[in-house]
Design a protein around this motif. Structure first.
Motif, mmCIF file in Angstrom:
data_model
loop_
_atom_site.group_PDB
_atom_site.id
_atom_site.type_symbol
_atom_site.label_atom_id
_atom_site.label_comp_id
_atom_site.label_asym_id
_atom_site.label_seq_id
_atom_site.Cartn_x
_atom_site.Cartn_y
_atom_site.Cartn_z
ATOM 1 N N THR A 47 0.857 -1.181 -0.073
ATOM 2 C CA THR A 47 0.007 -0.103 -0.071
ATOM 3 C C THR A 47 0.758 1.319 -0.057
ATOM 4 O O THR A 47 0.612 2.193 -0.666
ATOM 5 C CB THR A 47 -0.905 0.032 1.181
ATOM 6 O OG1 THR A 47 -1.573 -1.046 1.038
ATOM 7 C CG2 THR A 47 -2.036 1.198 1.199
ATOM 8 N N ARG A 51 1.016 4.248 -2.773
ATOM 9 C CA ARG A 51 0.895 5.517 -2.640
ATOM 10 C C ARG A 51 2.041 6.475 -2.716
ATOM 11 O O ARG A 51 1.968 7.651 -2.616
ATOM 12 C CB ARG A 51 0.180 5.567 -1.087
ATOM 13 C CG ARG A 51 -0.898 5.273 -0.850
ATOM 14 C CD ARG A 51 -1.358 5.763 0.383
ATOM 15 N NE ARG A 51 -2.741 5.102 0.832
ATOM 16 C CZ ARG A 51 -3.223 5.059 2.081
ATOM 17 N NH1 ARG A 51 -2.302 5.237 3.151
ATOM 18 N NH2 ARG A 51 -4.373 4.541 2.412
ATOM 19 N N THR A 53 4.574 6.651 -0.479
ATOM 20 C CA THR A 53 4.978 7.067 0.516
ATOM 21 C C THR A 53 6.298 6.638 1.307
ATOM 22 O O THR A 53 6.727 5.446 0.737
ATOM 23 C CB THR A 53 4.133 6.894 1.878
ATOM 24 O OG1 THR A 53 3.843 5.405 2.023
ATOM 25 C CG2 THR A 53 2.620 7.557 1.467
ATOM 26 N N ASN A 74 -5.506 8.022 6.074
ATOM 27 C CA ASN A 74 -6.166 8.032 5.091
ATOM 28 C C ASN A 74 -7.666 9.138 5.082
ATOM 29 O O ASN A 74 -8.714 8.600 4.926
ATOM 30 C CB ASN A 74 -6.704 6.554 5.024
ATOM 31 C CG ASN A 74 -7.354 6.402 3.291
ATOM 32 O OD1 ASN A 74 -6.885 7.148 2.486
ATOM 33 N ND2 ASN A 74 -7.707 5.217 3.257
#
Ligand SMILES: CC(C)(COP(=O)(O)OP(=O)(O)OC[C@H]1O[C@@H](n2cnc3c(N)ncnc32)[C@H](O)[C@@H]1OP(=O)(O)O)[C@@H](O)C(=O)NCCC(=O)NCCS
Length: 163
Positions: A47, A51, A53, A74
């Motif tokens: 994830t 994203r 990150t 989120n």
């Protein structure tokens, strides 16, 4: 021995999970006492990668020995914020590898436009607090008795840096 700092890749996930588990089982530093299951760690990393990150690891001879990630909550109202977590295997601490990891992660955080990076740290964790202060994090508050481990309470410091 040279230590490489780089963005995590899917083939590092098992190594990352093992380090997370080892540091969690020390019971002194993290918000959990053992790592989540491997599949949960895999989903977490994938994830974060999707994203974009910051999710850095430190490698010694190709083996994961530490990590620093900054995850994004989120929710739209927190989209300018990141939450930082990090750790190193005990034998690699005190060699400024943490400094290199957090610098790289904060550089990435700036690059993706974050405005604020926050974390919580146990009050007894002098080395981590010194590192965060050196990176210009400020203490914003104290969660009194915010942690209980083995029937002992400890205060939790809330720290953050703004860019
Ligand atoms: C916290 C941690 C990531 C720091 O990484 P590190 O590589 O050990 O730290 P560094 O060697 O980069 O040292 C950073 C600063 O800590 C300070 N420091 C080092 N040892 C210290 C000690 N025993 N007590 C207080 N401060 C100390 C120094 O000021 C140092 O900066 P300097 O070298 O410029 O003087 C690492 O020690 C670790 O994994 N600890 C266990 C897990 C953990 O606490 N994670 C964070 C949870 S919030």
């Amino acid at each position: 021995m040279p230590i490489e700092i780089k963005q995590i890749e899917p083939h590092h996930i098992e190594g990352f999970h093992a380090v997370l588990d080892a540091v969690a089982r020390e019971r002194q530093y993290l918000a959990f006492l053992e790592a989540p299951p491997l599949e949960a760690a895999r989903m977490f990393v994938e994830t974060n990668l999707a994203r974009g990150t910051p999710q850095l690891i430190a490698l010694s001879e190709g083996r994961v020995i530490g990590w620093c990630d900054i995850t994004k909550p989120n929710r739209p109202i927190y989209s300018h914020c990141g939450v930082l977590g990090m750790g190193l295997l005990p034998e690699f601490r005190g060699q400024r590898i943490g400094t290199r990891l957090i610098r790289a992660a904060l550089d990435d955080a700036r690059r993706i436009g974050l405005h604020r990076v926050e974390l919580t740290v146990r009050e007894s964790n002098a080395q981590a607090i010194a590192l965060y202060k050196a990176m210009e994090f400020r203490i914003e508050g104290v969660k009194r008795d915010g942690v209980r481990v083995d029937d002992r309470y400890e205060n939790l410091l809330m720290m953050a840096v703004l860019f």
